[in-house]
Design a protein around this motif. Structure first.
Motif, mmCIF file in Angstrom:
data_model
loop_
_atom_site.group_PDB
_atom_site.id
_atom_site.type_symbol
_atom_site.label_atom_id
_atom_site.label_comp_id
_atom_site.label_asym_id
_atom_site.label_seq_id
_atom_site.Cartn_x
_atom_site.Cartn_y
_atom_site.Cartn_z
ATOM 1 N N UNK A 44 0.830 -1.204 0.000
ATOM 2 C CA UNK A 44 0.000 0.000 0.000
ATOM 3 C C UNK A 44 0.865 1.255 0.000
ATOM 4 N N UNK A 45 1.968 1.205 0.751
ATOM 5 C CA UNK A 45 2.884 2.351 0.749
ATOM 6 C C UNK A 45 3.447 2.589 -0.655
ATOM 7 N N UNK A 46 3.790 1.499 -1.321
ATOM 8 C CA UNK A 46 4.346 1.622 -2.669
ATOM 9 C C UNK A 46 3.326 2.220 -3.636
ATOM 10 N N UNK A 47 2.067 1.809 -3.495
ATOM 11 C CA UNK A 47 1.021 2.353 -4.366
ATOM 12 C C UNK A 47 0.868 3.860 -4.165
ATOM 13 N N UNK A 48 0.894 4.296 -2.900
ATOM 14 C CA UNK A 48 0.779 5.727 -2.628
ATOM 15 C C UNK A 48 2.027 6.479 -3.082
ATOM 16 N N UNK A 49 3.183 5.889 -2.872
ATOM 17 C CA UNK A 49 4.421 6.518 -3.346
ATOM 18 C C UNK A 49 4.379 6.720 -4.860
ATOM 19 N N UNK A 50 3.830 5.726 -5.563
ATOM 20 C CA UNK A 50 3.700 5.851 -7.021
ATOM 21 C C UNK A 50 2.818 7.034 -7.394
ATOM 22 N N UNK A 51 1.703 7.175 -6.672
ATOM 23 C CA UNK A 51 0.809 8.291 -6.945
ATOM 24 C C UNK A 51 1.487 9.628 -6.731
ATOM 25 N N UNK A 52 2.296 9.701 -5.678
ATOM 26 C CA UNK A 52 3.017 10.943 -5.389
ATOM 27 C C UNK A 52 4.085 11.199 -6.442
ATOM 28 N N UNK A 212 -3.804 7.511 -9.978
ATOM 29 C CA UNK A 212 -2.837 6.420 -9.915
ATOM 30 C C UNK A 212 -3.393 5.241 -9.119
ATOM 31 N N UNK A 213 -4.096 5.541 -8.023
ATOM 32 C CA UNK A 213 -4.666 4.456 -7.222
ATOM 33 C C UNK A 213 -5.666 3.640 -8.037
ATOM 34 N N UNK A 214 -6.542 4.326 -8.754
ATOM 35 C CA UNK A 214 -7.538 3.610 -9.556
ATOM 36 C C UNK A 214 -6.869 2.740 -10.610
ATOM 37 N N UNK A 215 -5.821 3.272 -11.233
ATOM 38 C CA UNK A 215 -5.109 2.482 -12.248
ATOM 39 C C UNK A 215 -4.524 1.212 -11.649
ATOM 40 N N UNK A 216 -3.901 1.338 -10.489
ATOM 41 C CA UNK A 216 -3.288 0.166 -9.850
ATOM 42 C C UNK A 216 -4.348 -0.851 -9.457
ATOM 43 N N UNK A 217 -5.496 -0.359 -9.014
ATOM 44 C CA UNK A 217 -6.562 -1.275 -8.582
ATOM 45 C C UNK A 217 -7.234 -1.969 -9.767
ATOM 46 N N UNK A 218 -7.310 -1.316 -10.890
ATOM 47 C CA UNK A 218 -8.128 -1.841 -11.987
ATOM 48 C C UNK A 218 -7.338 -2.310 -13.204
ATOM 49 N N UNK A 229 1.772 -6.406 -7.639
ATOM 50 C CA UNK A 229 0.957 -7.458 -8.264
ATOM 51 C C UNK A 229 0.421 -8.428 -7.220
ATOM 52 N N UNK A 230 1.263 -8.828 -6.262
ATOM 53 C CA UNK A 230 0.827 -9.811 -5.264
ATOM 54 C C UNK A 230 -0.165 -9.217 -4.272
ATOM 55 N N UNK A 231 0.092 -7.999 -3.810
ATOM 56 C CA UNK A 231 -0.794 -7.379 -2.824
ATOM 57 C C UNK A 231 -2.167 -7.086 -3.422
ATOM 58 N N UNK A 232 -2.197 -6.457 -4.598
ATOM 59 C CA UNK A 232 -3.492 -6.089 -5.176
ATOM 60 C C UNK A 232 -4.222 -7.258 -5.808
ATOM 61 N N UNK A 233 -3.528 -8.399 -5.958
ATOM 62 C CA UNK A 233 -4.232 -9.619 -6.384
ATOM 63 C C UNK A 233 -5.238 -10.042 -5.322
ATOM 64 N N UNK A 234 -4.991 -9.667 -4.062
ATOM 65 C CA UNK A 234 -5.929 -10.013 -2.985
ATOM 66 C C UNK A 234 -7.291 -9.367 -3.211
#
Length: 237
Positions: A44-52, A212-218, A229-234
């Motif tokens: 989750x930290x990585x996803x937010x860092x990407x957005x920033x 960025x969050x929506x892109x990672x989720x979808x 990939x592993x975390x958001x596969x959940x």
């Protein structure tokens, strides 16, 4: 028809409960889905860092707000008649300069955001991560907003106020309002735009993180690391 709605509701509630149970039962050490609590938090930290890194930094560049239709700052509703009137009487260039000035101020302010975001991202706990992972397409963005909005406002406001002076926005708007108030049959306007632009700049920052969050989720293609990939596969299950 009523029975169909009941069955659908049961299905949805069951699905949510199963997903919650999956995440709640994840072990403290790797195993199960091959993810530890630390892995999930780091994902989750990585996803937010990407957005920033990928989205918010765009806003600090010249025209980062002004040329971005998602976040471009327009005049407050009560002042849009000023903009329209100026354009109607052939002063479109002056109106454009006014809009550029307030967007430039927002670009300057966003440069103050990254350290505050980094601090908030580091504080994400596993319980936070669980709720975010199970949330909607803006859950991570909403978390970040709840942790940073007040502090960012305090940082942005004086920067925007100073920027208005630096780029001459105070003079531009004084010129605009003076001209507008001299037009017959108009009501005089005396706006203070600093608070308004601060709020709009904050909206723009969170809007870009949400992209960025929506892109990672979808989109699988946006999960650019193995951990993402592993975390958001959940959440895909």
């Amino acid at each position: 028809m009523k029975q169909i709605f009941i069955i659908l509701a049961i299905f949805l509630l069951s699905s949510c409960a199963e997903l919650q149970q999956v995440v709640n039962n994840l072990p403290q050490t790797t195993g199960g889905f091959g993810l530890s609590n630390i892995d999930i938090s780091n994902g989750l930290r990585e996803a937010l860092d990407n957005g920033i890194d990928k989205q918010v930094t765009k806003l600090t560049q010249k025209d980062g707000f002004y040329r971005n239709q998602l976040v471009k700052i327009l005049l407050p509703q009560e002042l849009r008649k000023v903009d329209k009137t100026l354009r109607d009487i052939g002063l479109s260039k002056l109106a454009d300069e006014g809009l550029k000035a307030i967007n430039r101020a927002a670009e300057d302010a966003v440069k103050e955001a990254t350290p505050i975001f980094v601090g908030a991202v580091k504080q994400i706990t596993f319980n936070d991560a669980k709720q975010i992972l199970l949330g909607n397409n803006r859950a991570a963005t909403q978390y970040l907003e709840s942790k940073t909005r007040s502090q960012l406002y305090q940082k942005f406001n004086p920067v925007i106020n100073k920027s208005f002076s630096k780029v001459g926005a105070d003079k531009i708007w004084s010129n605009i309002i003076t001209k507008y108030n001299s037009i017959p049959l108009t009501n005089n306007v005396n706006p203070d735009l600093t608070d308004y632009v601060t709020g709009e700049a904050l909206k723009g920052v969170y809007a870009m993180i949400a992209v960025e969050e929506k892109d990672i989720r979808t989109k699988l293609s946006s999960r650019t690391t193995d951990l993402l990939r592993r975390v958001f596969a959940l959440q895909d299950r």
